[in-house]
Design a protein around this motif. Structure first.
Motif, mmCIF file in Angstrom:
data_model
loop_
_atom_site.group_PDB
_atom_site.id
_atom_site.type_symbol
_atom_site.label_atom_id
_atom_site.label_comp_id
_atom_site.label_asym_id
_atom_site.label_seq_id
_atom_site.Cartn_x
_atom_site.Cartn_y
_atom_site.Cartn_z
ATOM 1 N N GLN A 104 23.445 -39.129 93.123
ATOM 2 C CA GLN A 104 22.162 -38.595 92.715
ATOM 3 C C GLN A 104 21.321 -39.674 92.053
ATOM 4 O O GLN A 104 20.107 -39.732 92.256
ATOM 5 C CB GLN A 104 22.343 -37.408 91.771
ATOM 6 C CG GLN A 104 22.826 -36.165 92.461
ATOM 7 C CD GLN A 104 23.090 -35.028 91.478
ATOM 8 O OE1 GLN A 104 23.295 -35.254 90.297
ATOM 9 N NE2 GLN A 104 23.075 -33.823 92.003
ATOM 10 N N LYS A 105 21.973 -40.539 91.271
ATOM 11 C CA LYS A 105 21.236 -41.627 90.632
ATOM 12 C C LYS A 105 20.675 -42.582 91.671
ATOM 13 O O LYS A 105 19.545 -43.043 91.550
ATOM 14 C CB LYS A 105 22.137 -42.371 89.638
ATOM 15 C CG LYS A 105 22.430 -41.599 88.385
ATOM 16 C CD LYS A 105 23.306 -42.405 87.446
ATOM 17 C CE LYS A 105 23.620 -41.600 86.197
ATOM 18 N NZ LYS A 105 24.447 -42.355 85.257
ATOM 19 N N TYR A 106 21.480 -42.881 92.691
ATOM 20 C CA TYR A 106 21.010 -43.780 93.738
ATOM 21 C C TYR A 106 19.831 -43.166 94.492
ATOM 22 O O TYR A 106 18.853 -43.841 94.791
ATOM 23 C CB TYR A 106 22.154 -44.111 94.695
ATOM 24 C CG TYR A 106 21.756 -45.087 95.782
ATOM 25 C CD1 TYR A 106 21.453 -46.401 95.463
ATOM 26 C CD2 TYR A 106 21.677 -44.690 97.109
ATOM 27 C CE1 TYR A 106 21.072 -47.302 96.444
ATOM 28 C CE2 TYR A 106 21.305 -45.575 98.096
ATOM 29 C CZ TYR A 106 20.996 -46.887 97.752
ATOM 30 O OH TYR A 106 20.618 -47.771 98.725
ATOM 31 N N ASP A 107 19.923 -41.872 94.799
ATOM 32 C CA ASP A 107 18.833 -41.187 95.484
ATOM 33 C C ASP A 107 17.574 -41.192 94.630
ATOM 34 O O ASP A 107 16.472 -41.403 95.140
ATOM 35 C CB ASP A 107 19.240 -39.753 95.826
ATOM 36 C CG ASP A 107 18.256 -39.109 96.773
ATOM 37 O OD1 ASP A 107 17.942 -39.719 97.807
ATOM 38 O OD2 ASP A 107 17.796 -38.000 96.458
ATOM 39 N N THR A 108 17.715 -40.997 93.347
ATOM 40 C CA THR A 108 16.573 -41.037 92.433
ATOM 41 C C THR A 108 15.953 -42.432 92.427
ATOM 42 O O THR A 108 14.725 -42.579 92.462
ATOM 43 C CB THR A 108 17.009 -40.646 90.998
ATOM 44 O OG1 THR A 108 17.575 -39.343 91.051
ATOM 45 C CG2 THR A 108 15.842 -40.668 90.036
ATOM 46 N N PHE A 109 16.798 -43.455 92.425
ATOM 47 C CA PHE A 109 16.312 -44.827 92.478
ATOM 48 C C PHE A 109 15.548 -45.090 93.772
ATOM 49 O O PHE A 109 14.446 -45.656 93.762
ATOM 50 C CB PHE A 109 17.480 -45.807 92.336
ATOM 51 C CG PHE A 109 17.106 -47.235 92.595
ATOM 52 C CD1 PHE A 109 16.366 -47.955 91.656
ATOM 53 C CD2 PHE A 109 17.462 -47.854 93.782
ATOM 54 C CE1 PHE A 109 16.002 -49.263 91.898
ATOM 55 C CE2 PHE A 109 17.106 -49.157 94.036
ATOM 56 C CZ PHE A 109 16.372 -49.879 93.088
ATOM 57 N N LEU A 110 16.121 -44.678 94.915
ATOM 58 C CA LEU A 110 15.442 -44.871 96.206
ATOM 59 C C LEU A 110 14.104 -44.145 96.240
ATOM 60 O O LEU A 110 13.105 -44.680 96.720
ATOM 61 C CB LEU A 110 16.318 -44.374 97.356
ATOM 62 C CG LEU A 110 17.469 -45.234 97.782
ATOM 63 C CD1 LEU A 110 18.227 -44.565 98.926
ATOM 64 C CD2 LEU A 110 17.010 -46.614 98.200
ATOM 65 N N ASP A 111 14.082 -42.927 95.734
ATOM 66 C CA ASP A 111 12.853 -42.160 95.703
ATOM 67 C C ASP A 111 11.798 -42.880 94.857
ATOM 68 O O ASP A 111 10.638 -42.973 95.242
ATOM 69 C CB ASP A 111 13.119 -40.753 95.166
ATOM 70 C CG ASP A 111 11.907 -39.870 95.285
ATOM 71 O OD1 ASP A 111 11.416 -39.693 96.422
ATOM 72 O OD2 ASP A 111 11.438 -39.365 94.252
ATOM 73 N N TYR A 112 12.212 -43.402 93.716
ATOM 74 C CA TYR A 112 11.291 -44.150 92.853
ATOM 75 C C TYR A 112 10.745 -45.370 93.588
ATOM 76 O O TYR A 112 9.536 -45.648 93.545
ATOM 77 C CB TYR A 112 12.003 -44.578 91.564
ATOM 78 C CG TYR A 112 11.163 -45.497 90.712
ATOM 79 C CD1 TYR A 112 10.130 -44.985 89.917
ATOM 80 C CD2 TYR A 112 11.380 -46.872 90.727
ATOM 81 C CE1 TYR A 112 9.340 -45.832 89.157
ATOM 82 C CE2 TYR A 112 10.593 -47.713 89.972
ATOM 83 C CZ TYR A 112 9.580 -47.202 89.186
ATOM 84 O OH TYR A 112 8.791 -48.040 88.448
ATOM 85 N N GLN A 113 11.619 -46.103 94.271
ATOM 86 C CA GLN A 113 11.193 -47.294 95.017
ATOM 87 C C GLN A 113 10.192 -46.930 96.112
ATOM 88 O O GLN A 113 9.194 -47.617 96.294
ATOM 89 C CB GLN A 113 12.405 -47.992 95.648
ATOM 90 C CG GLN A 113 13.330 -48.631 94.655
ATOM 91 C CD GLN A 113 12.690 -49.827 93.986
ATOM 92 O OE1 GLN A 113 11.955 -49.685 93.012
ATOM 93 N NE2 GLN A 113 12.973 -50.994 94.500
ATOM 94 N N LYS A 114 10.468 -45.867 96.840
ATOM 95 C CA LYS A 114 9.562 -45.461 97.919
ATOM 96 C C LYS A 114 8.192 -45.063 97.384
ATOM 97 O O LYS A 114 7.174 -45.332 98.005
ATOM 98 C CB LYS A 114 10.165 -44.292 98.719
ATOM 99 C CG LYS A 114 11.239 -44.721 99.664
ATOM 100 C CD LYS A 114 11.653 -43.574 100.540
ATOM 101 C CE LYS A 114 12.632 -44.053 101.586
ATOM 102 N NZ LYS A 114 12.880 -43.052 102.587
#
Length: 185
Positions: free
Chosen positions: A1-11
């Motif tokens: 979930q943390k990784y997905d949150t990070f990817l979403d932030y980057q996008k």
């Protein structure tokens, strides 16, 4: 979930970022144009497993009152239906048979990637989706005669457009299609 949150932030930092809800709204608008318009006879909807590509397509067919093929009460080619979901096509002969049976209809190939990745079937897809309607010919396996394809084809896949265009034949097939790609985390 943390990784997905990070990817979403980057996008979201990308100036061309489109929110997931807007991506699905754009996808459905393109489906509507395909189903109800005359602009395109070949559509590829790619990427984003589980985001609603198939559901949106089927829902728009329903909202447009397009009759789905029912194998129990209808025969292929009847005037009683507007669209059909293709089975898992495994050979060029099977593809040609299916196109012949449902010519003039909207054909949905859902997670049926072989028609876009196998060399023999890519050749058929290139021909039946040619930009010149008079050149959309394929061989009827029963009679051996050439038939002009007059329907529409929609392909829904979880593969990316990049992976589908890995070779020149793939690029040729994609060049004939209206391409939609859903990219979400």
């Amino acid at each position: 979930q943390k990784y997905d949150t990070f990817l979403d932030y980057q996008k979201r930092q990308d100036p061309d970022y489109v929110k997931p809800v807007e991506q699905i709204q754009n996808l459905n608008a393109e489906y509507l144009d395909f189903l109800d318009g005359d602009a395109s006879s070949f559509l590829i909807s790619a990427g984003g497993a589980g985001v609603g590509k198939t559901w949106g397509f089927k829902k728009l067919c329903e909202l447009l009152n397009l009759q789905k093929f029912d194998g129990e009460s209808m025969k292929p080619g009847d005037a009683d239906y507007d669209w059909v979901v293709a089975p898992n096509i495994k050979s060029e002969k099977q593809l040609n048979e299916f196109l012949a049976q449902h010519n003039g209809k909207i054909i949905l190939f859902d997670d049926n990637d072989a028609i876009l990745t196998r060399q023999d079937m890519k050749a058929v897809m290139k021909t039946v989706n040619d930009n010149d309607p008079e050149s959309r010919l394929f061989r009827d396996p029963e009679s051996g005669q050439m038939i002009k394809f007059t329907g529409k084809i929609a392909c829904i896949t979880n593969k990316s457009l990049d992976s589908l265009s890995a070779d020149e034949d793939g690029k040729a097939v994609l060049s004939r299609a209206k391409k939609l790609e859903v990219k979400m985390t």
